[in-house]
Design a protein around this motif. Structure first.
Motif, PDB file in Angstrom:
ATOM      1  N   ALA A 123      29.045  41.980  43.514  1.00 44.73           N
ATOM      2  CA  ALA A 123      27.829  42.037  44.335  1.00 44.73           C
ATOM      3  C   ALA A 123      26.621  41.412  43.623  1.00 44.73           C
ATOM      4  N   GLN A 124      26.616  41.502  42.288  1.00 41.04           N
ATOM      5  CA  GLN A 124      25.490  40.923  41.520  1.00 41.04           C
ATOM      6  C   GLN A 124      25.345  39.425  41.796  1.00 41.04           C
ATOM      7  N   GLN A 125      26.469  38.773  42.148  1.00 39.30           N
ATOM      8  CA  GLN A 125      26.449  37.319  42.376  1.00 39.30           C
ATOM      9  C   GLN A 125      26.229  36.969  43.853  1.00 39.30           C
ATOM     10  N   GLY A 126      26.053  37.988  44.697  1.00 39.99           N
ATOM     11  CA  GLY A 126      26.038  37.743  46.138  1.00 39.99           C
ATOM     12  C   GLY A 126      24.708  37.241  46.692  1.00 39.99           C
ATOM     13  N   LYS A 127      24.786  36.623  47.865  1.00 46.33           N
ATOM     14  CA  LYS A 127      23.572  36.177  48.580  1.00 46.33           C
ATOM     15  C   LYS A 127      23.535  36.909  49.918  1.00 46.33           C
ATOM     16  N   LEU A 128      22.455  37.654  50.122  1.00 43.15           N
ATOM     17  CA  LEU A 128      22.369  38.501  51.318  1.00 43.15           C
ATOM     18  C   LEU A 128      22.252  37.685  52.605  1.00 43.15           C
ATOM     19  N   ASN A 129      21.612  36.489  52.487  1.00 44.83           N
ATOM     20  CA  ASN A 129      21.385  35.712  53.719  1.00 44.83           C
ATOM     21  C   ASN A 129      22.671  35.105  54.298  1.00 44.83           C
ATOM     22  N   ASN A 166      22.134  44.497  59.483  1.00 39.97           N
ATOM     23  CA  ASN A 166      23.126  44.475  58.398  1.00 39.97           C
ATOM     24  C   ASN A 166      24.433  43.882  58.930  1.00 39.97           C
ATOM     25  N   PHE A 167      24.919  42.874  58.278  1.00 42.18           N
ATOM     26  CA  PHE A 167      26.141  42.158  58.680  1.00 42.18           C
ATOM     27  C   PHE A 167      26.000  41.472  60.046  1.00 42.18           C
ATOM     28  N   GLY A 168      24.764  41.325  60.506  1.00 43.59           N
ATOM     29  CA  GLY A 168      24.532  40.750  61.831  1.00 43.59           C
ATOM     30  C   GLY A 168      24.633  39.227  61.848  1.00 43.59           C
ATOM     31  N   LYS A 169      24.784  38.586  60.696  1.00 43.80           N
ATOM     32  CA  LYS A 169      24.893  37.125  60.645  1.00 43.80           C
ATOM     33  C   LYS A 169      26.326  36.719  60.309  1.00 43.80           C
ATOM     34  N   MET A 170      26.821  37.216  59.205  1.00 40.00           N
ATOM     35  CA  MET A 170      28.214  37.047  58.772  1.00 40.00           C
ATOM     36  C   MET A 170      28.727  35.617  58.967  1.00 40.00           C
ATOM     37  N   LEU A 171      28.169  34.700  58.181  1.00 41.86           N
ATOM     38  CA  LEU A 171      28.590  33.294  58.257  1.00 41.86           C
ATOM     39  C   LEU A 171      30.063  33.144  57.877  1.00 41.86           C
ATOM     40  N   ASP A 172      30.723  32.173  58.461  1.00 43.84           N
ATOM     41  CA  ASP A 172      32.118  31.903  58.090  1.00 43.84           C
ATOM     42  C   ASP A 172      32.211  31.532  56.611  1.00 43.84           C
ATOM     43  N   SER A 173      31.118  30.986  56.076  1.00 43.46           N
ATOM     44  CA  SER A 173      31.126  30.560  54.670  1.00 43.46           C
ATOM     45  C   SER A 173      30.837  31.705  53.700  1.00 43.46           C
ATOM     46  N   ALA A 174      30.617  32.920  54.219  1.00 43.78           N
ATOM     47  CA  ALA A 174      30.299  34.049  53.323  1.00 43.78           C
ATOM     48  C   ALA A 174      31.463  34.295  52.363  1.00 43.78           C
ATOM     49  N   ARG A 175      31.103  34.471  51.083  1.00 40.10           N
ATOM     50  CA  ARG A 175      32.118  34.715  50.044  1.00 40.10           C
ATOM     51  C   ARG A 175      32.230  36.219  49.804  1.00 40.10           C
ATOM     52  N   ASN A 176      33.261  36.613  49.054  1.00 39.70           N
ATOM     53  CA  ASN A 176      33.421  38.038  48.730  1.00 39.70           C
ATOM     54  C   ASN A 176      32.182  38.598  48.027  1.00 39.70           C
ATOM     55  N   GLU A 177      31.550  37.765  47.193  1.00 38.16           N
ATOM     56  CA  GLU A 177      30.349  38.200  46.491  1.00 38.16           C
ATOM     57  C   GLU A 177      29.271  38.624  47.495  1.00 38.16           C
ATOM     58  N   ASP A 178      29.120  37.805  48.551  1.00 38.33           N
ATOM     59  CA  ASP A 178      28.079  38.075  49.553  1.00 38.33           C
ATOM     60  C   ASP A 178      28.402  39.340  50.348  1.00 38.33           C
ATOM     61  N   ILE A 179      29.687  39.499  50.664  1.00 36.88           N
ATOM     62  CA  ILE A 179      30.107  40.695  51.426  1.00 36.88           C
ATOM     63  C   ILE A 179      29.889  41.949  50.584  1.00 36.88           C
ATOM     64  N   ALA A 180      30.219  41.864  49.293  1.00 35.66           N
ATOM     65  CA  ALA A 180      30.019  43.020  48.400  1.00 35.66           C
ATOM     66  C   ALA A 180      28.544  43.401  48.377  1.00 35.66           C
TER      67      ALA A 180
END
Ligand SMILES: Nc1ncnc2c1ncn2[C@@H]1O[C@H](COP(=O)(O)OP(=O)(O)OP(=O)(O)O)[C@@H](O)[C@H]1O
Ligand SMILES: [Mg+2]
Length: 272
Positions: free
Chosen positions: A151-157, A182-196
């Motif tokens: 999660a430390q490496q994640g991007k919320l946007n 919360n989770f209202g965007k969920m891009l297909d490009s979201a990585r595990n880091e972003d989800i965490a």
């Protein structure tokens, strides 16, 4: 010496107390109630070379406490209420009374603690267990520290719909970086880091807002955060973000994860 044991849904915590001071602390994973209480107790005795003859009483609390029907190891064992234990332990760690405590464990409980009255205001099933449960399916991960590192490496946007995604300006007191959904965007490009990160952000934002409403309803400007979820660096940062907006401070006392066990032990001193 008094031993306080908190048999939580996920972890069992044990502390030893003498003259109102915390002497030893230990933690084990909660399996069944009897094994984890016996395990935490045994671990504490062995690790700290405590003499059984010096133990006057064992006080148990937490969701698993009701399963223990008899004295443990021949030492008088009594069960006390979990909410009172969180209240007593929270006031002890905060060093004052008349406080709002948010206990982030597997689930979350919010408690109004005054010197002569401790009451359960409510809470939420959103808690540490929500992080572990959703991470298991979404990230295929079960190790708490691993999830935090990710999660430390994640991007919320990448996962949250932010106000800047839908508005040109701020919305009343909310800046454009605030979460609209919360989770209202969920891009297909979201990585595990972003989800965490999205997961931790959601859990702490929900808990933070509930705590803020609780504090405001009592005209109190700070919240004492306890439980294993208190000293989580990312969680703290998310709560700090809410402090900037709502002017309610979150305190994270040392040994916050032992609050319930400490309160159970101290309740013995209260009754004597
Ligand atoms: N190393 C860890 N292992 C497992 N969980 C951890 C760890 N570090 C933090 N946690 C978090 O702590 C949560 C458990 O917190 P805590 O021990 O305060 O709860 P509990 O007392 O067992 O539960 P409850 O009070 O809700 O019955 C887990 O759900 C997890 O999110
Ligand atoms: Mg607990």
């Amino acid at each position: 010496m008094i031993i306080g044991i908190d048999i939580g849904s996920t972890t069992t915590k044990a502390v030893s107390l003498d003259g109102g001071r915390v002497i030893h602390k230990t933690k084990t994973k909660a399996s069944d109630a009897v094994s984890s209480a016996a395990g935490a107790f045994g671990k504490m005795i062995v690790e700290h070379d405590i003499r059984m003859a010096n133990i006057r009483e064992i006080i148990i609390t937490g969701v698993g406490a009701a399963k223990i029907k008899n004295d443990l190891f021949g030492i008088p064992t009594v069960m006390v209420d979990e909410i009172s234990s969180i209240g007593i332990g929270g006031m002890f760690l905060a060093g004052r009374d008349n406080i709002i405590i948010t206990n982030i464990g597997t689930g979350t409980a919010i408690i109004d603690a005054r010197r002569d009255n401790i009451s359960h205001m409510g809470g939420s099933g959103v808690g540490g267990g929500t992080i572990l449960g959703l991470a298991k399916k979404l990230l295929l991960m079960s190790d708490f520290n691993g999830i935090m590192e990710l999660a430390q490496q994640g991007k919320l946007n990448q996962v949250d719909l932010l106000l800047e995604d839908i508005m040109e300006t701020d919305l009343s007191f909310l800046g454009r970086q605030s979460t609209a959904s919360n989770f209202g965007k969920m891009l297909d490009s979201a990585r595990n880091e972003d989800i965490a990160l999205g997961l931790i952000n959601m859990v702490y934002q929900v808990i933070g807002m509930l705590s803020i409403f609780a504090a405001k309803s009592r005209n109190i400007d700070r919240v004492v955060v306890t439980g294993n979820g208190s000293n989580n660096p990312l969680g703290k940062k998310i709560l700090e973000g809410l402090t900037k907006i709502f002017r309610i401070l979150f305190e994270h006392p040392e040994d916050a994860e032992y609050t319930t066990a400490i309160g159970a032990g101290l309740s013995w001193e209260r009754k004597t």
